[in-house]
Write a protein that holds these residues in place. Sequence first.
Motif, mmCIF file in Angstrom:
data_model
loop_
_atom_site.group_PDB
_atom_site.id
_atom_site.type_symbol
_atom_site.label_atom_id
_atom_site.label_comp_id
_atom_site.label_asym_id
_atom_site.label_seq_id
_atom_site.Cartn_x
_atom_site.Cartn_y
_atom_site.Cartn_z
ATOM 1 N N PHE A 62 0.757 -1.060 -0.044
ATOM 2 C CA PHE A 62 0.164 -0.063 -0.090
ATOM 3 C C PHE A 62 0.853 1.296 0.053
ATOM 4 O O PHE A 62 1.760 1.397 0.880
ATOM 5 C CB PHE A 62 -0.946 -0.202 1.290
ATOM 6 C CG PHE A 62 -1.834 0.973 1.306
ATOM 7 C CD1 PHE A 62 -2.799 1.521 0.073
ATOM 8 C CD2 PHE A 62 -2.130 1.892 2.509
ATOM 9 C CE1 PHE A 62 -3.574 2.491 0.219
ATOM 10 C CE2 PHE A 62 -2.643 2.892 2.484
ATOM 11 C CZ PHE A 62 -3.678 3.324 1.472
ATOM 12 N N ASP A 63 0.765 2.066 -0.937
ATOM 13 C CA ASP A 63 1.640 3.420 -1.261
ATOM 14 C C ASP A 63 3.018 2.845 -1.281
ATOM 15 O O ASP A 63 3.749 3.589 -0.355
ATOM 16 C CB ASP A 63 1.085 4.261 -0.152
ATOM 17 C CG ASP A 63 -0.417 5.110 -0.272
ATOM 18 O OD1 ASP A 63 -0.507 4.856 -1.409
ATOM 19 O OD2 ASP A 63 -0.533 5.540 0.488
ATOM 20 N N GLU A 65 4.487 0.448 0.390
ATOM 21 C CA GLU A 65 5.133 -0.018 1.455
ATOM 22 C C GLU A 65 4.407 -1.399 1.788
ATOM 23 O O GLU A 65 3.289 -1.581 1.690
ATOM 24 C CB GLU A 65 4.914 0.821 2.858
ATOM 25 C CG GLU A 65 4.893 -0.149 4.075
ATOM 26 C CD GLU A 65 4.399 0.852 5.188
ATOM 27 O OE1 GLU A 65 4.347 0.421 6.384
ATOM 28 O OE2 GLU A 65 3.728 1.911 5.010
ATOM 29 N N ILE A 67 2.579 -4.164 3.865
ATOM 30 C CA ILE A 67 2.088 -4.168 5.190
ATOM 31 C C ILE A 67 1.453 -5.528 5.595
ATOM 32 O O ILE A 67 0.730 -5.527 6.510
ATOM 33 C CB ILE A 67 0.627 -3.164 4.908
ATOM 34 C CG1 ILE A 67 -0.152 -3.635 3.823
ATOM 35 C CG2 ILE A 67 1.075 -1.658 4.518
ATOM 36 C CD1 ILE A 67 -1.679 -3.086 3.779
ATOM 37 N N LEU A 70 1.316 -6.000 9.443
ATOM 38 C CA LEU A 70 0.540 -4.763 10.154
ATOM 39 C C LEU A 70 -0.786 -5.460 10.527
ATOM 40 O O LEU A 70 -1.246 -6.291 9.676
ATOM 41 C CB LEU A 70 0.466 -3.599 9.283
ATOM 42 C CG LEU A 70 1.511 -2.754 8.888
ATOM 43 C CD1 LEU A 70 1.029 -1.612 8.164
ATOM 44 C CD2 LEU A 70 2.373 -2.335 9.919
ATOM 45 N N GLU A 74 -3.449 -1.205 12.890
ATOM 46 C CA GLU A 74 -2.455 -0.689 11.960
ATOM 47 C C GLU A 74 -2.889 -0.141 10.572
ATOM 48 O O GLU A 74 -2.561 1.040 10.313
ATOM 49 C CB GLU A 74 -1.348 -1.245 12.116
ATOM 50 C CG GLU A 74 -0.708 -1.444 13.535
ATOM 51 C CD GLU A 74 0.635 -2.296 13.601
ATOM 52 O OE1 GLU A 74 1.463 -2.022 14.491
ATOM 53 O OE2 GLU A 74 0.401 -3.538 12.983
ATOM 54 N N ARG A 75 -3.411 -1.294 10.071
ATOM 55 C CA ARG A 75 -3.982 -0.982 8.691
ATOM 56 C C ARG A 75 -5.156 0.081 8.691
ATOM 57 O O ARG A 75 -5.239 0.918 7.732
ATOM 58 C CB ARG A 75 -4.278 -2.263 7.801
ATOM 59 C CG ARG A 75 -3.347 -3.322 7.785
ATOM 60 C CD ARG A 75 -3.764 -4.650 7.056
ATOM 61 N NE ARG A 75 -2.500 -5.524 7.143
ATOM 62 C CZ ARG A 75 -2.436 -6.521 6.398
ATOM 63 N NH1 ARG A 75 -3.131 -6.486 5.168
ATOM 64 N NH2 ARG A 75 -1.402 -7.516 6.598
ATOM 65 N N ARG A 77 -5.352 2.624 10.660
ATOM 66 C CA ARG A 77 -4.939 3.860 10.667
ATOM 67 C C ARG A 77 -4.165 4.489 9.542
ATOM 68 O O ARG A 77 -4.078 5.416 9.434
ATOM 69 C CB ARG A 77 -3.689 3.739 11.886
ATOM 70 C CG ARG A 77 -4.243 3.567 13.353
ATOM 71 C CD ARG A 77 -3.269 4.050 14.421
ATOM 72 N NE ARG A 77 -2.348 3.079 14.709
ATOM 73 C CZ ARG A 77 -2.643 2.058 15.395
ATOM 74 N NH1 ARG A 77 -3.677 1.859 16.020
ATOM 75 N NH2 ARG A 77 -1.731 0.969 15.531
ATOM 76 N N LYS A 78 -3.791 3.393 8.700
ATOM 77 C CA LYS A 78 -3.306 3.919 7.299
ATOM 78 C C LYS A 78 -4.378 4.224 6.428
ATOM 79 O O LYS A 78 -4.149 4.794 5.253
ATOM 80 C CB LYS A 78 -2.276 2.825 6.746
ATOM 81 C CG LYS A 78 -1.023 2.650 7.505
ATOM 82 C CD LYS A 78 -0.332 1.766 6.838
ATOM 83 C CE LYS A 78 1.334 1.775 7.427
ATOM 84 N NZ LYS A 78 1.913 3.228 7.002
ATOM 85 N N GLY A 79 -5.656 3.849 6.633
ATOM 86 C CA GLY A 79 -6.922 4.349 5.842
ATOM 87 C C GLY A 79 -7.581 3.561 5.223
ATOM 88 O O GLY A 79 -8.309 3.408 4.267
ATOM 89 N N LYS A 153 -8.865 5.698 2.551
ATOM 90 C CA LYS A 153 -7.983 5.410 1.372
ATOM 91 C C LYS A 153 -8.527 4.133 0.629
ATOM 92 O O LYS A 153 -8.158 4.540 -0.565
ATOM 93 C CB LYS A 153 -6.534 5.685 1.907
ATOM 94 C CG LYS A 153 -6.052 7.026 2.194
ATOM 95 C CD LYS A 153 -4.579 6.707 2.553
ATOM 96 C CE LYS A 153 -4.080 8.318 3.027
ATOM 97 N NZ LYS A 153 -2.755 8.259 3.336
#
Length: 245
Positions: A62-63, A65, A67, A70, A74-75, A77-79, A153
Amino acid sequence: MLEVKGIKLVRDEREILNTLTATFESGRVYAILGNNGVGKSTLSYVLMGLESHRDYEGNVVFDGEEIDLLSVSERARKGITLGWQEPVRFQGLTVKEYLTLGGKLKLSKEELNETLSVVGLNNEYLDRFVDESLSGGERKRVELASIILISPKVTILDEPDSGIDIMSMEMIERVLERLSDKGSIVIIITHREEIARMADEAFLLCGGRILASGEPEEIVNFYRKLCDNCQHINEPITEGGQIDD
């Protein structure tokens, strides 16, 4: 951008996801189409990072990175957000509290009312409780409204029409448009042709593999021809036998 690279997940010696690879871009709606039992929901759980579905091979990126390590939170929080096929019930929580995350989201009445209208509800629902007093369809609409308000996101919707009357397809389309207009990657898990047609791009899934991808109407036609009367869930086949990799 969200990418899945060679995702493989095995359960009871059966490959639920079989070296699955796909790319999803911001502001677009994608449909993952297929019969029950072919790995659609499993893919959504892998993307969300559910503890029970993190023993896969391959990578979720994702973007830029990876993941894979995670957790769900945590995911999130990344959207990344998952809308469940069966919305959860919340005892003692009002619709307003649910939509504002207990007051953490500072939203005006106008914003709340407008978002409720997108999902076909009115402001009278704000003081109702998100429990058995709401029907399954109403809870589904409230969940969709909450996803719009948090502007994720990545939005993964597992059978978004579950519990909702077929006359509400127009409402689901409004939700998808609102999310994609906000720049979200929207991934719909579905076995319904009408839902798949709302996407910008569709993937046909069978036996954990992508049989075809492209324009939704083309994929729907392919699905109708090869999958509607197919009873197997383990290996993708064509009319002439097993499909080539």
